[in-house]
Design a protein around this motif. Structure first.
Motif, mmCIF file in Angstrom:
data_model
loop_
_atom_site.group_PDB
_atom_site.id
_atom_site.type_symbol
_atom_site.label_atom_id
_atom_site.label_comp_id
_atom_site.label_asym_id
_atom_site.label_seq_id
_atom_site.Cartn_x
_atom_site.Cartn_y
_atom_site.Cartn_z
ATOM 1 N N VAL A 50 6.177 -2.974 -10.613
ATOM 2 C CA VAL A 50 5.281 -1.827 -10.788
ATOM 3 C C VAL A 50 6.135 -0.575 -10.958
ATOM 4 O O VAL A 50 7.064 -0.330 -10.185
ATOM 5 N N VAL A 51 5.807 0.218 -11.987
ATOM 6 C CA VAL A 51 6.618 1.382 -12.365
ATOM 7 C C VAL A 51 5.728 2.614 -12.432
ATOM 8 O O VAL A 51 4.554 2.532 -12.814
ATOM 9 N N ALA A 52 6.294 3.762 -12.068
ATOM 10 C CA ALA A 52 5.571 5.034 -12.151
ATOM 11 C C ALA A 52 5.589 5.540 -13.593
ATOM 12 O O ALA A 52 6.637 5.605 -14.227
ATOM 13 N N GLN A 53 4.423 5.905 -14.121
ATOM 14 C CA GLN A 53 4.338 6.460 -15.468
ATOM 15 C C GLN A 53 4.495 7.968 -15.477
ATOM 16 O O GLN A 53 4.818 8.557 -16.514
ATOM 17 N N SER A 54 4.254 8.592 -14.332
ATOM 18 C CA SER A 54 4.472 10.032 -14.171
ATOM 19 C C SER A 54 4.839 10.289 -12.726
ATOM 20 O O SER A 54 4.754 9.396 -11.882
ATOM 21 N N ASP A 55 5.277 11.486 -12.422
ATOM 22 C CA ASP A 55 5.737 11.801 -11.069
ATOM 23 C C ASP A 55 4.623 11.572 -10.048
ATOM 24 O O ASP A 55 3.464 11.954 -10.267
ATOM 25 N N ILE A 56 5.001 10.977 -8.917
ATOM 26 C CA ILE A 56 4.053 10.686 -7.843
ATOM 27 C C ILE A 56 4.572 11.337 -6.564
ATOM 28 O O ILE A 56 5.683 11.049 -6.122
ATOM 29 N N PRO A 57 3.798 12.206 -5.950
ATOM 30 C CA PRO A 57 4.257 12.854 -4.707
ATOM 31 C C PRO A 57 4.153 11.912 -3.515
ATOM 32 O O PRO A 57 3.402 10.926 -3.538
ATOM 33 N N MET A 260 -1.940 0.786 -0.831
ATOM 34 C CA MET A 260 -0.514 1.046 -1.052
ATOM 35 C C MET A 260 -0.330 2.532 -1.321
ATOM 36 O O MET A 260 -1.016 3.103 -2.174
ATOM 37 N N LYS A 261 0.592 3.143 -0.572
ATOM 38 C CA LYS A 261 0.845 4.573 -0.726
ATOM 39 C C LYS A 261 2.333 4.838 -0.915
ATOM 40 O O LYS A 261 3.173 4.072 -0.436
ATOM 41 N N ALA A 262 2.624 5.923 -1.612
ATOM 42 C CA ALA A 262 4.012 6.349 -1.767
ATOM 43 C C ALA A 262 4.486 6.946 -0.451
ATOM 44 O O ALA A 262 3.796 7.778 0.141
ATOM 45 N N ILE A 263 5.653 6.519 0.020
ATOM 46 C CA ILE A 263 6.203 7.093 1.246
ATOM 47 C C ILE A 263 7.365 8.037 0.938
ATOM 48 O O ILE A 263 7.948 8.622 1.840
ATOM 49 N N LYS A 264 7.661 8.177 -0.366
ATOM 50 C CA LYS A 264 8.643 9.135 -0.850
ATOM 51 C C LYS A 264 8.163 9.625 -2.216
ATOM 52 O O LYS A 264 7.367 8.935 -2.868
ATOM 53 N N PRO A 265 8.648 10.772 -2.683
ATOM 54 C CA PRO A 265 8.330 11.147 -4.069
ATOM 55 C C PRO A 265 8.924 10.116 -5.030
ATOM 56 O O PRO A 265 10.047 9.652 -4.845
ATOM 57 N N ILE A 266 8.158 9.737 -6.056
ATOM 58 C CA ILE A 266 8.606 8.752 -7.031
ATOM 59 C C ILE A 266 8.591 9.408 -8.405
ATOM 60 O O ILE A 266 7.544 9.860 -8.876
ATOM 61 N N ALA A 267 9.741 9.448 -9.061
ATOM 62 C CA ALA A 267 9.851 10.094 -10.367
ATOM 63 C C ALA A 267 9.322 9.184 -11.466
ATOM 64 O O ALA A 267 9.356 7.954 -11.358
ATOM 65 N N ALA A 268 8.831 9.776 -12.534
ATOM 66 C CA ALA A 268 8.336 9.031 -13.684
ATOM 67 C C ALA A 268 9.422 8.092 -14.205
ATOM 68 O O ALA A 268 10.585 8.478 -14.320
ATOM 69 N N GLY A 269 9.033 6.850 -14.497
ATOM 70 C CA GLY A 269 9.964 5.861 -15.010
ATOM 71 C C GLY A 269 10.653 5.044 -13.948
ATOM 72 O O GLY A 269 11.296 4.033 -14.260
ATOM 73 N N HIS A 270 10.534 5.457 -12.682
ATOM 74 C CA HIS A 270 11.183 4.733 -11.595
ATOM 75 C C HIS A 270 10.293 3.606 -11.096
ATOM 76 O O HIS A 270 9.069 3.703 -11.087
ATOM 77 N N GLU A 271 10.946 2.532 -10.655
ATOM 78 C CA GLU A 271 10.205 1.405 -10.121
ATOM 79 C C GLU A 271 9.714 1.720 -8.714
ATOM 80 O O GLU A 271 10.342 2.471 -7.957
ATOM 81 N N ILE A 272 8.586 1.096 -8.367
ATOM 82 C CA ILE A 272 8.005 1.269 -7.041
ATOM 83 C C ILE A 272 8.359 0.033 -6.216
ATOM 84 O O ILE A 272 8.085 -1.095 -6.619
ATOM 85 N N PHE A 273 8.987 0.268 -5.063
ATOM 86 C CA PHE A 273 9.522 -0.828 -4.248
ATOM 87 C C PHE A 273 8.859 -0.898 -2.887
ATOM 88 O O PHE A 273 8.665 0.124 -2.215
ATOM 89 N N ASN A 274 8.555 -2.113 -2.474
ATOM 90 C CA ASN A 274 8.186 -2.404 -1.096
ATOM 91 C C ASN A 274 9.478 -2.741 -0.346
ATOM 92 O O ASN A 274 10.565 -2.619 -0.897
ATOM 93 N N ASP A 275 9.364 -3.209 0.884
ATOM 94 C CA ASP A 275 10.552 -3.594 1.644
ATOM 95 C C ASP A 275 10.192 -4.753 2.560
ATOM 96 O O ASP A 275 9.076 -4.825 3.075
ATOM 97 N N TYR A 276 11.142 -5.671 2.749
ATOM 98 C CA TYR A 276 10.918 -6.814 3.618
ATOM 99 C C TYR A 276 11.284 -6.514 5.067
ATOM 100 O O TYR A 276 11.054 -7.342 5.951
ATOM 101 N N GLY A 277 11.903 -5.374 5.325
ATOM 102 C CA GLY A 277 12.441 -5.113 6.653
ATOM 103 C C GLY A 277 13.893 -5.536 6.715
ATOM 104 O O GLY A 277 14.503 -5.938 5.719
ATOM 105 N N GLU A 278 14.465 -5.449 7.889
ATOM 106 C CA GLU A 278 15.894 -5.732 8.053
ATOM 107 C C GLU A 278 16.113 -7.226 8.245
ATOM 108 O O GLU A 278 16.221 -7.718 9.362
#
Length: 479
Positions: A50-57, A260-278
């Protein structure tokens, strides 16, 4: 997650993605932010993402999936006819059975477009052949695959339900029925595929407050938690790739939906990543079928009780014949194995060693008189660490290192050659699996090398018996 996948041709790949998004967006209650899109990332060896098409706050909603659309035993039509039997199977096996039912239902299934974007081939360890698993010789992860136990559970719990309900589970592969060896193998293949999807893609679904606690499933698809939450397949949420460093989204469980929510600003064109934990790369490979260096900081080694006892000169780890072990067993302080994480540059030995391991090492250095004294007080020794304990641990590390069939230098040379080949033409099949196994081996051997150097150098040989450093607790908790 998508790196476990072997996808079809580009046109089919894109068509299935488009059909999935059209289906999902048309379901009642679904919200998908127009700022995101499902992308073809196969050129980056990442499958779908999943990729951001425009900036996401930060804090903006990316999508919302109503609870009724999550693929769970409760939401499947199979629950209407087999509700009691599903409850008896537990969270893992019931979801495996439901997914087999929905998969065999084809276009009649509510989730048919969803199944078409899920992988059908896997690089998870459950699917490795013996010669491929041999590449992981020495790693404790091989003992955690649990294929034999999983197959016993499948044949005992799932196969009878499938065979008793041919109208719900129509035979495939030109089989007249699921009876006989061929039928059993087909059921195993279906169940392994669904179990691997659950392991790699499913989310823990929080229970209502009045729900009863579920017991553990005796299966190789178990995660390591003692209490198993209900599992559910969450469309679109599971198509996010994971990255420990670039994690910028998180799934929040609300009353009526999973969001699903953004937990950081995501710039346009950047991929959106989840995390498995440590989690260490060995578990990343076992559960998800791929390895990435982003999870290298979370690598661990596991030393067995047997190795520690051998290093201490006990000869074996038979609890009843070894008073120190029986003492700790009575106090419920004895484990079969002990994980040691990768040290960071500022760590001392006592920062990374678990209290349980320190207590075991200390107990093994006690004289019979000292042991009897502690028995009379019915409490363990304080987890101090000095030369005697360090000597046992050093010997244990040597025994652990001897289990591997290659040295760290040999592995680094093999990995360099495979990386060179991978750069010119992406590795496939056994070569790809060999590379991932070597990456796991290298990480574990690096930890052994660091520990040996710390022990030889006398790094932090003593620990304050009265203190319990909070940073140390945080570092060892993940192991």
């Amino acid at each position: 997650m998508s790196s476990t996948t072997h996808f079809p041709d580009p046109d089919s790949f894109q068509r299935q993605s488009d059909e999935f998004i059209t289906w999902l967006a048309g379901r009642p209650g679904v919200r998908i932010n127009p700022k995101i899109r499902l992308a073809d990332l196969r050129s980056q060896a990442a499958g779908r993402g999943v990729v951001a098409q425009s900036d996401i706050p930060e804090g903006e909603e990316l999508f919302s999936i109503p609870r009724g659309l999550i693929l769970t035993p409760q939401n499947s039509k199979l629950n209407d006819v087999l509700s009691q039997q599903l409850e008896e199977l537990g969270p893992w096996m019931s979801l495996i059975l439901v997914m087999i039912y929905e998969y065999l239902s084809g276009d009649q299934s509510t989730w048919s477009p969803y199944f078409k974007v899920l992988p059908r081939n896997f690089d998870t360890l459950m699917f490795w052949c013996p010669s491929e698993l041999q590449e992981l010789q020495g790693s404790s992860i091989v003992d955690k695959i649990g294929k034999e136990g999983a197959e016993e559970s499948i044949l005992e719990m799932i196969a009878p339900v499938v065979r008793a309900n041919p109208s719900l589970f129509p035979p495939i592969d030109n089989l007249p029925s699921y009876d006989g060896d061929a039928g059993a193998q087909t059921i195993l293949n279906l169940a392994h595929g669904m179990g691997s999807l659950i392991m790699a893609y499913a989310f823990d679904i929080e229970k209502a407050e009045n729900d009863d606690e579920e017991g553990e499933d005796e299966s190789g698809y178990m995660t390591d938690e003692e209490e198993q939450l209900s599992k559910g397949m969450v469309p679109l949420a599971d198509l996010l790739n994971a990255d420990a460093d670039r994690n910028n989204a998180r799934l929040f469980q609300e009353e009526d939906a999973l969001v699903m929510k953004a937990i950081k600003p995501i710039a346009a064109g950047h991929e959106i990543f989840n995390d498995y934990g440590e989690i260490p790369r060995a578990d990343l490979l076992r559960r998800y079928g791929y390895v990435t260096d982003n999870y290298a900081p979370f690598d661990v080694i596991e030393v067995s009780l047997e190795q520690i006892c051998q290093a201490a000169g006990l000869g074996n780890a038979d609890i009843e014949s070894q008073p120190p072990l029986q003492f700790l067993e009575d106090l419920e302080l004895l484990d079969d194995g002990y994980a040691i994480p990768r040290p960071s540059p500022e760590d001392s030995l006592t920062d990374i060693l678990q209290d349980e391991l320190l207590v075991l090492l200390k107990t093994l250095t006690l004289s019979p008189q000292q042991l009897e004294h502690l028995k009379s007080k019915d409490k363990p020794p304080k987890p101090t660490f000095d030369q005697a304990e360090a000597a046992i641990l050093q010997k244990t590390i040597q025994l652990k290192a001897a289990q591997y069939g290659t040295t760290l230098a040999q592995d680094e040379e093999l990995l360099a050659r495979l990386n060179q080949s991978d750069a010119s033409s992406p590795l496939e099949g056994s070569s790809r699996r060999q590379k991932m196994a070597i990456q796991v081996r290298v990480g574990e051997k690096e930890i052994l090398q660091h520990l040996s150097a710390m022990l030889s150098g006398g790094s932090a040989m003593k620990r304050n018996a009265d203190g319990d450093d909070e940073s140390r607790k945080a570092k060892t908790q993940r192991t």
